[in-house]
Design an enzyme around this catalytic site. Structure first.
Site, PDB file in Angstrom:
ATOM      1  N   GLY A   1      -8.318   7.831  10.455  1.00  0.00           N
ATOM      2  CA  GLY A   1      -8.167   7.973  11.939  1.00  0.00           C
ATOM      3  C   GLY A   1      -9.410   9.437  11.919  1.00  0.00           C
TER       4      GLY A   1
ATOM      5  CE  LYS B   1      -2.586   2.087   3.368  1.00  0.00           C
ATOM      6  NZ  LYS B   1      -3.512   2.797   4.210  1.00  0.00           N
TER       7      LYS B   1
ATOM      8  N   GLY C   1     -10.850   7.277   6.971  1.00  0.00           N
ATOM      9  CA  GLY C   1     -12.181   7.541   6.998  1.00  0.00           C
ATOM     10  C   GLY C   1     -13.611   6.890   6.940  1.00  0.00           C
TER      11      GLY C   1
ATOM     12  CG  ASN D   1      -6.343   0.750  11.693  1.00  0.00           C
ATOM     13  OD1 ASN D   1      -6.449  -0.343  12.791  1.00  0.00           O
ATOM     14  ND2 ASN D   1      -4.914   0.361  11.758  1.00  0.00           N
ATOM     15  CB  THR D   2      -9.884   4.507  13.121  1.00  0.00           C
ATOM     16  OG1 THR D   2      -8.074   4.572  12.612  1.00  0.00           O
ATOM     17  CG2 THR D   2      -9.647   5.322  14.932  1.00  0.00           C
TER      18      THR D   2
END
Lengths: 67, 254
Positions: free
Chosen positions: B157, B96, B184, B205-206
């Protein structure tokens, strides 16, 4: 001799001659690391034959959590 | 229903990619993987801390496709260096690309990202670039050999959702490349919306890692991504300005 590992200059004993010797020191032993010597990638297959020299810059990196 | 996503020669049945950052403890990661159904997982590359013995890779089952990111890179050259180091670990050739110069919003530098993509794709990497959703940049990334494009929905995030929706819609319509919404997305409903629009996958992720119950949130996102994808394949009904009765307009009781 003196080498810089991950940005920290350190003195290593005479018996520590190769990358393999360096990676067998207690602080790095057993860790899955990727090695860069003076800006060049050093593959696992060359650790034993790669001699360290005064002033070498070694980067030891590994995977961490990230997104 | 067979609906695989093919990227870089790998056949994926899950369209939810997940990250490994920000977990309260990394031992949660194997269960998050199971509950999310994800098959692609991101990691970062950093200097080894001699004081820490945790190895993130030990928490990731070998059937997963590892997607190392180039976070920390500010130029194409730095991204290329990180990608080569990552590949030398022998855990695959996916990367990535993440080239960031803006420390407040962590917005990607598309120009440097395109340069890094050209170099790494030519070296045989499967390149998934994190990018600002701009059509010209996406087409250049495609020409450079990107396996997909990964536009942001909102800053990394931030959990602000699909703020760039209209631009992502254009990428989906015009690039003929898998579009993976990365960054996002904060809510499962936003992941579902991205998939309804025709996104190939979403990367989060977040939103999972910082939920009160990350394992339950992993399941919620798995279900949302699957629902959104089904809705896209089913074809959404038309949107009308006024009512269109669902019940017959004849034969009313007198």
């Amino acid at each position: 001799m003196n080498v810089t590992v991950n940005g920290k200059r350190q003195r290593i004993e005479e018996s520590c001659r190769t990358l393999e010797d360096l990676l067998s020191r207690p602080e790095w032993a057993g860790k899955l690391v990727i090695v860069e010597l003076n800006g060049e990638l050093a593959g696992r297959e060359v650790y034993g034959e790669t001699l360290l020299s005064e002033g070498d810059r070694v980067e030891l990196v590994h995977f961490v959590g990230g997104g | 229903m067979q609906d695989p996503l093919m990227i870089g020669g790998v056949t994926l049945t899950s369209r939810l990619f997940i990250g490994t950052g920000k977990y309260s403890r990394n031992t949660l990661i194997p269960e998050v993987i199971t509950r999310s159904g994800s098959q692609v997982i991101t990691v970062a590359l950093r200097r080894v801390d001699p004081e820490s013995s945790d190895n993130i890779v030990s928490h990731i089952p070998s059937h997963m496709t590892l997607l190392p990111n180039t976070s920390g890179a500010r130029t194409a050259e730095e991204a290329v260096r990180i990608a080569r180091l990552a590949r030398s670990a022998g855990l695959g050739n996916w990367v990535k690309i993440e080239v960031i110069n803006d420390q407040k919003y962590l917005l990607p530098d598309n120009t440097e990202t395109i340069r890094a993509t050209e170099i790494l794709a030519a070296e045989g990497f499967v390149v998934l670039p994190y990018m600002s959703p701009d059509l010209s940049a996406a087409l250049r990334l495609k020409a450079a050999g990107a396996a997909a494009v990964m536009p942001l929905g909102a800053p990394i995030g931030s959990n602000r959702g699909l703020q760039t929706k209209e631009l992502i819609r254009i990428l989906i319509s015009e690039t003929n490349l898998p579009v993976i919404v990365d960054a996002g997305i904060g809510r499962p409903s936003e992941a579902a919306e991205a998939m309804e629009m025709g996104a190939a996958a979403v990367l989060l992720n977040t939103a999972i890692a910082t939920a009160s119950d990350p394992l339950l949130m992993a399941e919620a996102f798995r279900d949302a991504v699957a629902a959104g994808r089904k809705a896209y394949l089913a074809g959404l009904g038309p949107v009308e300005e006024t009512a269109a009765a669902s019940s017959p307009l004849t034969g009313f009781l007198a």
